[in-house]
Design a protein around this motif. Structure first.
Motif, PDB file in Angstrom:
ATOM      1  N   LEU A  27      -5.369   6.622  11.654  1.00 19.03           N
ATOM      2  CA  LEU A  27      -6.557   5.850  11.267  1.00 19.03           C
ATOM      3  C   LEU A  27      -6.451   5.374   9.831  1.00 19.03           C
ATOM      4  N   PHE A  28      -6.033   6.274   8.931  1.00 22.44           N
ATOM      5  CA  PHE A  28      -5.955   5.902   7.527  1.00 22.44           C
ATOM      6  C   PHE A  28      -4.810   4.925   7.265  1.00 22.44           C
ATOM      7  N   VAL A  29      -3.734   5.030   8.031  1.00 23.61           N
ATOM      8  CA  VAL A  29      -2.641   4.064   7.864  1.00 23.61           C
ATOM      9  C   VAL A  29      -3.100   2.672   8.286  1.00 23.61           C
ATOM     10  N   VAL A  30      -3.752   2.587   9.453  1.00 27.00           N
ATOM     11  CA  VAL A  30      -4.259   1.287   9.924  1.00 27.00           C
ATOM     12  C   VAL A  30      -5.303   0.748   8.955  1.00 27.00           C
ATOM     13  N   PHE A  31      -6.184   1.634   8.503  1.00 23.10           N
ATOM     14  CA  PHE A  31      -7.219   1.195   7.563  1.00 23.10           C
ATOM     15  C   PHE A  31      -6.599   0.726   6.239  1.00 23.10           C
ATOM     16  N   GLY A  32      -5.587   1.454   5.766  1.00 22.98           N
ATOM     17  CA  GLY A  32      -4.922   1.036   4.526  1.00 22.98           C
ATOM     18  C   GLY A  32      -4.292  -0.340   4.659  1.00 22.98           C
ATOM     19  N   PHE A  33      -3.703  -0.619   5.827  1.00 27.55           N
ATOM     20  CA  PHE A  33      -3.122  -1.945   6.082  1.00 27.55           C
ATOM     21  C   PHE A  33      -4.198  -3.022   6.024  1.00 27.55           C
ATOM     22  N   LEU A  34      -5.342  -2.774   6.700  1.00 27.67           N
ATOM     23  CA  LEU A  34      -6.436  -3.753   6.697  1.00 27.67           C
ATOM     24  C   LEU A  34      -7.045  -3.886   5.307  1.00 27.67           C
ATOM     25  N   GLU A  35      -7.133  -2.764   4.596  1.00 28.43           N
ATOM     26  CA  GLU A  35      -7.702  -2.798   3.244  1.00 28.43           C
ATOM     27  C   GLU A  35      -6.882  -3.690   2.316  1.00 28.43           C
ATOM     28  N   ARG A  36      -5.549  -3.583   2.421  1.00 24.30           N
ATOM     29  CA  ARG A  36      -4.692  -4.422   1.577  1.00 24.30           C
ATOM     30  C   ARG A  36      -4.874  -5.899   1.896  1.00 24.30           C
ATOM     31  N   ARG A  37      -5.136  -6.206   3.177  1.00 23.05           N
ATOM     32  CA  ARG A  37      -5.332  -7.607   3.552  1.00 23.05           C
ATOM     33  C   ARG A  37      -6.705  -8.104   3.079  1.00 23.05           C
ATOM     34  N   ILE A  38      -7.743  -7.308   3.299  1.00 27.08           N
ATOM     35  CA  ILE A  38      -9.102  -7.751   2.961  1.00 27.08           C
ATOM     36  C   ILE A  38      -9.293  -7.831   1.452  1.00 27.08           C
ATOM     37  N   LEU A  39      -8.757  -6.835   0.725  1.00 26.81           N
ATOM     38  CA  LEU A  39      -8.944  -6.782  -0.733  1.00 26.81           C
ATOM     39  C   LEU A  39      -7.694  -7.230  -1.475  1.00 26.81           C
ATOM     40  N   ASN A  40      -6.947  -8.138  -0.890  1.00 25.86           N
ATOM     41  CA  ASN A  40      -5.726  -8.618  -1.538  1.00 25.86           C
ATOM     42  C   ASN A  40      -6.020  -9.179  -2.928  1.00 25.86           C
ATOM     43  N   TRP A  41      -7.109  -9.934  -3.053  1.00 22.63           N
ATOM     44  CA  TRP A  41      -7.484 -10.527  -4.344  1.00 22.63           C
ATOM     45  C   TRP A  41      -7.819  -9.446  -5.366  1.00 22.63           C
ATOM     46  N   TYR A  42      -8.467  -8.370  -4.891  1.00 16.25           N
ATOM     47  CA  TYR A  42      -8.912  -7.302  -5.790  1.00 16.25           C
ATOM     48  C   TYR A  42      -7.715  -6.531  -6.353  1.00 16.25           C
ATOM     49  N   PHE A  43      -6.767  -6.182  -5.467  1.00 14.74           N
ATOM     50  CA  PHE A  43      -5.586  -5.442  -5.919  1.00 14.74           C
ATOM     51  C   PHE A  43      -4.728  -6.324  -6.839  1.00 14.74           C
ATOM     52  N   GLY A  44      -4.658  -7.634  -6.511  1.00 19.08           N
ATOM     53  CA  GLY A  44      -3.907  -8.541  -7.369  1.00 19.08           C
ATOM     54  C   GLY A  44      -4.529  -8.635  -8.754  1.00 19.08           C
TER      55      GLY A  44
END
Length: 257
Positions: free
Chosen positions: A232-249
């Motif tokens: 669950l956390f791996v899948v969520f981490g993948f989606l999190e990176r996609r949704i918050l791509n601007w934030y991490f950048g």
């Protein structure tokens, strides 16, 4: 190279821990703590057969359904409350009151109204996961930059456009944090609801194994729950990176400057 480094740090400690357990347990092990080899054998024999469709799939389906409903309800209510100061002040004591009540204690009450059905389990997961998402969404909406809000007002950006381009993006890191918290809550409530109000599912099977003193099977069920949590956390981490791509950048640029 970074990928291999990440895999090494993710697997090193679990591999060492299982190795120590294997050596200490020896061939026979303890009746209540079987050696890892026996648990691994029972894991594949128990969960990769008929039980996968009878117990595992329904449990995961209930968990996913409850989580999705909590995300939809928590974000919608959180945005409504967060953007309406009067409503937020009026409801805040009530929200804190309900947040303090563990969702698991609602199980006997829900059983009176819904009976031992799948709906009961989904509703319990929904209630438990709702609060972290709702309260984080409210705080995320409250923390929208006042300068940007004033700028949007100056340019007469309002309604759905303001919500889409300002409020939701600004609040999304807090919303995602709330969803991350709700993952573990949902998994716990899935197991509890199945242990006390079900005739199928992973939680029901674990408690049946314990009553029949099938200790290795019981440990195999616990191992399965842990692996589902990791997945669950791996899948969520993948989606999190996609949704918050601007934030991490943006954070990488800020840290690099």
């Amino acid at each position: 190279m970074n990928f291999l480094k990440s895999v090494f740090f993710a697997l090193a400690l679990p591999v060492v821990a299982v190795g120590i357990w294997w050596v200490v347990a020896g061939d026979g092990g303890n009746f209540f703590v079987p050696p890892p080899g026996e648990i691994l054998e029972r894991f594949f024999a128990t969960w990769f057969g008929e039980r996968f469709f009878v117990d595992v799939v329904p449990s995961v389906a209930r968990l996913v359904a409850g989580l999705l409903l909590a995300v939809i309800g928590g974000v919608a209510l959180g945005v409504l409350i967060g953007t309406t100061p009067a409503l937020r002040d009026f409801l805040e004591p009530l929200l804190e009151f309900f947040r303090a009540i563990p969702a698991a204690v609602l199980l006997p009450i829900l059983m009176l109204f819904l009976g031992p059905t799948d709906l009961l389990k989904v509703v319990l997961i929904f209630i438990g996961c709702l609060w972290p998402i709702l309260l984080n969404t409210v705080e995320g909406v409250r923390s929208v930059d006042e300068v940007m809000t004033a700028t949007a007002r100056t340019y007469r950006i309002s309604g759905w456009s303001r919500m889409r381009y300002l409020v939701l993006p600004s609040a999304s890191p807090r919303i995602i944090a709330g969803v991350r918290q709700s993952l573990s809550v949902g998994l716990i409530l899935m197991v509890i609801s199945e242990m006390f109000a079900s005739s199928s599912g992973i939680g029901y099977s674990i408690i049946q194994f314990q009553r029949m003193f099938a200790i290795a099977d019981m440990w195999a069920g616990i191992l399965l729950l842990g692996l589902i949590g990791v997945l669950l956390f791996v899948v969520f981490g993948f989606l999190e990176r996609r949704i918050l791509n601007w934030y991490f950048g943006l954070r990488e640029v800020t840290n690099g400057s």
